[in-house]
Design an enzyme around this catalytic site. Structure first.
Site, mmCIF file in Angstrom:
data_model
loop_
_atom_site.group_PDB
_atom_site.id
_atom_site.type_symbol
_atom_site.label_atom_id
_atom_site.label_comp_id
_atom_site.label_asym_id
_atom_site.label_seq_id
_atom_site.Cartn_x
_atom_site.Cartn_y
_atom_site.Cartn_z
ATOM 1 N N LYS A 209 1.369 -1.212 -0.066
ATOM 2 C CA LYS A 209 -0.181 0.300 0.148
ATOM 3 C C LYS A 209 0.924 1.652 -0.222
ATOM 4 C CE LYS A 209 -3.361 2.182 2.969
ATOM 5 N NZ LYS A 209 -4.989 2.016 3.796
ATOM 6 N N GLU A 215 10.968 -4.581 4.617
ATOM 7 C CA GLU A 215 10.146 -6.174 4.051
ATOM 8 C C GLU A 215 10.574 -6.427 3.171
ATOM 9 O OE1 GLU A 215 9.018 -4.881 7.223
ATOM 10 O OE2 GLU A 215 9.337 -5.995 9.078
ATOM 11 N N GLY A 269 -4.887 -1.961 4.687
ATOM 12 C CA GLY A 269 -4.154 -2.797 4.478
ATOM 13 C C GLY A 269 -4.642 -4.434 4.727
ATOM 14 N N ARG A 270 -5.031 -4.734 6.019
ATOM 15 C CA ARG A 270 -5.376 -5.908 6.486
ATOM 16 C C ARG A 270 -7.239 -6.448 6.153
ATOM 17 N NH1 ARG A 270 -4.667 -2.456 10.558
ATOM 18 N NH2 ARG A 270 -6.267 -1.358 11.932
ATOM 19 N N GLU A 356 -4.752 -6.416 15.093
ATOM 20 C CA GLU A 356 -4.430 -5.238 14.465
ATOM 21 C C GLU A 356 -5.572 -4.401 14.623
ATOM 22 O OE1 GLU A 356 -0.900 -4.489 11.626
ATOM 23 O OE2 GLU A 356 -2.464 -3.997 10.681
ATOM 24 N N HIS A 387 -5.215 -32.332 17.790
ATOM 25 C CA HIS A 387 -3.378 -33.630 18.219
ATOM 26 C C HIS A 387 -2.235 -32.469 18.445
ATOM 27 C CE1 HIS A 387 -5.161 -37.101 17.403
ATOM 28 N NE2 HIS A 387 -5.471 -36.254 16.110
ATOM 29 N N LYS A 512 9.155 -0.486 14.870
ATOM 30 C CA LYS A 512 10.066 -0.523 13.351
ATOM 31 C C LYS A 512 10.916 0.886 13.821
ATOM 32 C CE LYS A 512 5.907 -0.496 10.477
ATOM 33 N NZ LYS A 512 4.818 -0.086 9.493
HETATM 34 O O1 F6P Z 1 2.206 -3.684 9.892
HETATM 35 C C1 F6P Z 1 2.085 -2.582 9.421
HETATM 36 C C2 F6P Z 1 1.601 -2.605 8.173
HETATM 37 O O2 F6P Z 1 1.478 -1.089 8.004
HETATM 38 C C3 F6P Z 1 -0.018 -3.191 7.787
HETATM 39 O O3 F6P Z 1 -1.096 -3.358 8.715
HETATM 40 C C4 F6P Z 1 -0.033 -3.684 6.586
HETATM 41 O O4 F6P Z 1 -1.240 -4.703 6.072
HETATM 42 C C5 F6P Z 1 1.993 -3.875 6.584
HETATM 43 O O5 F6P Z 1 2.124 -2.995 7.456
HETATM 44 C C6 F6P Z 1 1.713 -3.720 4.495
HETATM 45 O O6 F6P Z 1 1.869 -2.944 4.401
HETATM 46 P P1 F6P Z 1 2.385 -1.943 2.696
HETATM 47 O O7 F6P Z 1 0.786 -2.486 2.299
HETATM 48 O O8 F6P Z 1 1.991 -0.562 3.163
HETATM 49 O O9 F6P Z 1 3.402 -2.473 2.210
#
Ligand code: F6P
Length: 550
Positions: A209, A215, A269-270, A356, A387, A512
């Site tokens: 987003k 990452e 995002g979620r 979240e 199990h 972060k």
């Molecule tokens: O972990 C925090 C967060 O902002 C989530 O809410 C989101 O889904 C994820 O990082 C990934 O964010 P992006 O889509 O901006 O890479």
């Protein structure tokens, strides 16, 4: 006013005392009560009869919903009001699956045509890639998709991918195609994601987003190098595309914005799996049609959620039972137990959606909550969970469970000579477990069975352990959409009742920021052998140990 100061909250607190004096063993004998705690809509059956609840509990929970302004809040969300106050954003994931004829305004602008414009582009693009009109740099068809993203840009799409991939129609449509997800910045994940893939046949989607998530961006740069090392820098244009709201950053990364699929700040995002975040990789892999069915299922659940009053509204009832168990009966965890292997990624996805969203310490307007909001979600497909952690849920802590099962398997198997087919074997467990939790086994029963006295206390099950049972016909793209929306709305309902903002996530920021300082230290230490400094003694020790500094 805090929800915990309302008359309905007080009435429920008193009612909880009464309910504590009941046992599901008795409550389940009452046929009228059981029938009154059962709801069905569009093939989704919710049996709430194993809740520690009566019809009166439901009535009181509906009063709580009224005191919380639940219906008004749901409408505000659906109408595009900026209910995510700390980010000044609307919350419109329902618009992502709305039909063309609908109109939903944000700041006076109708967002539904924008949604359909992106869906049309995905439809055309996925058709071109699948049909071989869009080829790789060396002229080969792109049949291997790698979707890079984390959190909401990964968990939802993977959940849906897993739910669909053994559906017979989907399996046929995806024959000889691969879809992999790359989320973790751990180099092991990129190694695994790219293992045995051929760069000439691989199309990479960078899904973010913000297009700034550390990452995802490092993984994207790693995979970009993998492509350019194999096929040359020019090939990146044919082999990498993006999904983002930040098209400027997409361009800076080196992906042509013409090959980017947008979404909007009003999609959290979620809650983004129904945007290009999920629709693009899934349509490339399965074709557009089943993905449209998935969207249809989610939309059907939205319609029910928007139209039904709380006492007949399945997502609202699930949310209200969640509030009941955690805020009034003191049970903060919840197990998601799908008796369907294809739902193996439901719990990981709902962990983010729910934890979240509702893991908050203040109300939407910043008052500290006098109670704990949010739930701890975990789960595994049955019978694997049985199990693993069922020992605890039967005899240890009380964990409200959601059992999810289907009348028919996606891939039935029957062996001659077996008493039942494999799906019936699975479902025997599905029907047995909720009753085992509810009834338990008493000392007297064990004594009657002649169990050795020393073992009796070990074999006692107190019972009275609550669960919901959700029974559907079959896991299809459509019912996957229904389940997704059901759980999204359940979370929103709980957040609306507790009065929190379920749509921001400030709690992920601190870690972060601290990681940035560590990254700077590691860089200085690796490149110029700088000594570790500026951290507390415990962290200094750990960093020195990691770096091999004396
Ligand atoms: O972990 C925090 C967060 O902002 C989530 O809410 C989101 O889904 C994820 O990082 C990934 O964010 P992006 O889509 O901006 O890479």
């Amino acid at each position: 006013m805090l929800i915990s100061d309302t008359p309905a909250w007080k009435a429920l607190s008193e009612h909880a005392q009464q309910i504590r004096g009941t046992h599901l063993r008795e409550l389940l004998q009452d046929e009228a009560r059981c029938a009154g705690l059962r709801w069905e809509v569009d093939g989704v059956l919710l049996d709430g009869s194993r809740q520690n609840a009566t019809r009166q509990t439901v009535d009181l929970l509906v009063d709580l919903a009224r005191d919380a302004g639940l219906t008004r809040k749901i409408k505000a969300m659906a109408n595009g009001e900026k209910i995510n106050g700390t980010e000044n954003r609307a919350v419109l994931h329902m618009a992502l699956r709305a039909p063309r004829r609908k109109s939903i305004l944000v700041d006076g602008h109708d967002v539904v045509p924008d949604v359909h414009a992106v869906l049309e582009r995905i439809k055309a693009f996925s058709k071109a890639v699948r049909g071989g009109q869009w080829k790789g740099a060396t002229g080969k068809k792109l049949t291997q998709i790698v979707s890079i993203g984390i959190g909401g840009s990964y968990l939802g799409p993977e959940f849906v991918f897993e739910a669909m991939r053994t559906d017979p129609g989907c399996a046929k449509a995806a024959k000889r195609r691969t879809l992999r997800f790359l989320a973790n910045v751990d180099p092991i994940d990129v190694t695994r994601a790219l293992a045995d893939l051929d760069p000439e046949r691989t199309l990479v989607i960078v899904v973010s987003k913000t297009f700034t998530t550390a990452e995802t961006m490092l993984n994207a740069r790693t995979v970009r190098k993998w492509i350019s090392d194999a096929l040359g820098t020019e090939a990146v244009a044919k082999h990498m595309i993006a999904v983002s709201t930040n098209l400027e950053a997409v361009r800076e990364f080196g992906i042509d914005p013409a090959n980017a699929f947008g979404f909007w700040d009003w999609v959290g995002g979620r809650y983004s799996v129904c945007s290009a975040v999920g629709v693009l990789p899934l349509a490339l892999h399965f074709g557009y049609k089943p993905v449209q069915e998935f969207l249809n299922g989610a939309h059907a659940m939205d319609r029910h959620f928007l139209a039904a009053p709380p006492e007949r509204n399945i997502p609202a009832l699930l949310g209200l039972f969640g509030v009941w168990q955690s805020s009034f009966l003191g049970r903060p965890s919840r197990a998601l137990l799908p008796y369907c292997q294809s739902l193996l990624k439901l719990a990981p996805h709902i962990q983010q959606v729910d934890m979240e969203s509702n893991g908050k310490r203040v109300t939407a307007d910043g008052q500290v909550l006098p109670f704990e909001a949010g739930e701890v979600d975990f789960g595994e497909p049955g019978t694997n969970g049985q199990h693993s952690f069922y020992q605890l849920i039967h005899q240890g802590r009380v964990v409200p469970c959601d059992f999810i099962g289907f009348r028919r398997s996606q891939t039935p198997v029957a062996l001659p000579g077996e008493p039942v087919d494999n799906h019936d074997e699975l479902m025997s467990n599905f029907f047995a477990q909720p009753d085992a939790l509810a009834y338990g086994k008493s000392e007297a029963e064990l004594q009657k069975e002649g169990v050795a006295p020393a073992l009796v206390p070990h074999k006692v099950f107190a019972g009275n352990r609550p669960s919901n049972v959700l029974l559907l016909d079959q896991l299809t793209p459509y019912s996957t959409g229904q389940l997704l929306a059901l759980y999204e709305h359940r979370t929103a309902v709980q957040g609306f009742v507790w009065g929190v903002n379920s749509f921001d996530q400030w709690g992920v920021e601190l870690g972060k920021v601290l990681a940035k300082a560590v990254r700077g230290q590691l860089q200085k230490s690796r490149s110029a052998n700088a000594a570790v400094s500026g951290f507390n003694p415990a962290t200094t020790f750990l960093l020195r140990s990691y770096l091999g500094q004396a």
